[in-house]
Design a protein around this motif. Structure first.
Motif, PDB file in Angstrom:
ATOM      1  N   ASP A  30     -32.862  36.628  18.025  1.00  0.00           N
ATOM      2  CA  ASP A  30     -32.866  37.796  17.046  1.00  0.00           C
ATOM      3  C   ASP A  30     -31.127  37.212  16.503  1.00  0.00           C
ATOM      4  OD1 ASP A  30     -35.300  38.355  17.150  1.00  0.00           O
ATOM      5  OD2 ASP A  30     -34.688  40.450  17.929  1.00  0.00           O
ATOM      6  N   ALA A  34     -30.284  35.729  12.867  1.00  0.00           N
ATOM      7  CA  ALA A  34     -29.493  36.343  11.658  1.00  0.00           C
ATOM      8  C   ALA A  34     -28.410  35.702  11.385  1.00  0.00           C
ATOM      9  CB  ALA A  34     -28.939  37.666  12.272  1.00  0.00           C
ATOM     10  N   HIS A  70     -32.934  42.315   9.564  1.00  0.00           N
ATOM     11  CA  HIS A  70     -33.825  41.803  10.766  1.00  0.00           C
ATOM     12  C   HIS A  70     -34.267  43.199  11.457  1.00  0.00           C
ATOM     13  CE1 HIS A  70     -35.400  38.517  13.371  1.00  0.00           C
ATOM     14  NE2 HIS A  70     -35.141  39.320  14.375  1.00  0.00           N
TER      15      HIS A  70
END
Length: 162
Positions: A30, A34, A70
């Protein structure tokens, strides 16, 4: 700022970008997503940067916004099978972290971000205020509240050990 200068800034800020993203997202994949989105947005919006002096704070602000975007997207849907796996991974990760790291991560987001940006990322009060879009006084108050809470939490955990 030229695209070459932005590229250099991004390369020089890799560690800071990763650790900032990690405080919000935790999962490495993640974080990478990002950061990648941040880089794309930074290059596409380079014309919105009014003063090159604030390029780093501008870049970190984009990153923080991407991390929250996100989080919003990913929090909407989690397959049931992954819930048990995520709980196991979280338990393993927590076992590896020090008391201080756990205490910092237990802070509410509004207190955790200034602590990370100030003590780990080495931003000054003015830069943090710009990144978080709050006043310098608010940054100072949040840092003071966070230090007090960390002190209490760490003293409590120390008392439990003894």
């Amino acid at each position: 700022m030229t695209k070459e200068e932005l590229g250099t800034l991004i390369l020089d800020s890799e560690r800071q970008m990763y650790s900032t993203a990690k405080t919000i997202l935790i999962n490495d994949q993640d974080c990478a997503d990002a950061i990648q989105e941040t880089i794309v947005k930074a290059f596409s919006k380079i014309g919105t940067l009014k003063n090159d002096k604030y390029a780093k704070t501008w870049l970190i602000r984009i990153l923080i916004n991407e991390c929250y975007t996100h989080l919003r997207k990913s929090s909407k849907l989690v397959p049931l099978e992954e819930v048990g796996e995520m709980a196991g991974i979280a338990a393993e990760q927590k076992a590896d972290y020090s008391d201080l790291y756990r205490a910092v991560n237990s802070l509410k987001e509004e207190l955790r971000m200034p602590v990370i940006l100030y003590y780990i990322e080495d931003f000054n009060i003015k830069e943090i205020a710009q990144i978080l879009e709050i006043t310098e006084g608010a940054v100072q108050k949040r840092l003071a509240r966070a230090r007090g809470k960390l002190r209490r939490d760490l003293q409590e955990s120390e008392a439990l050990i003894v």
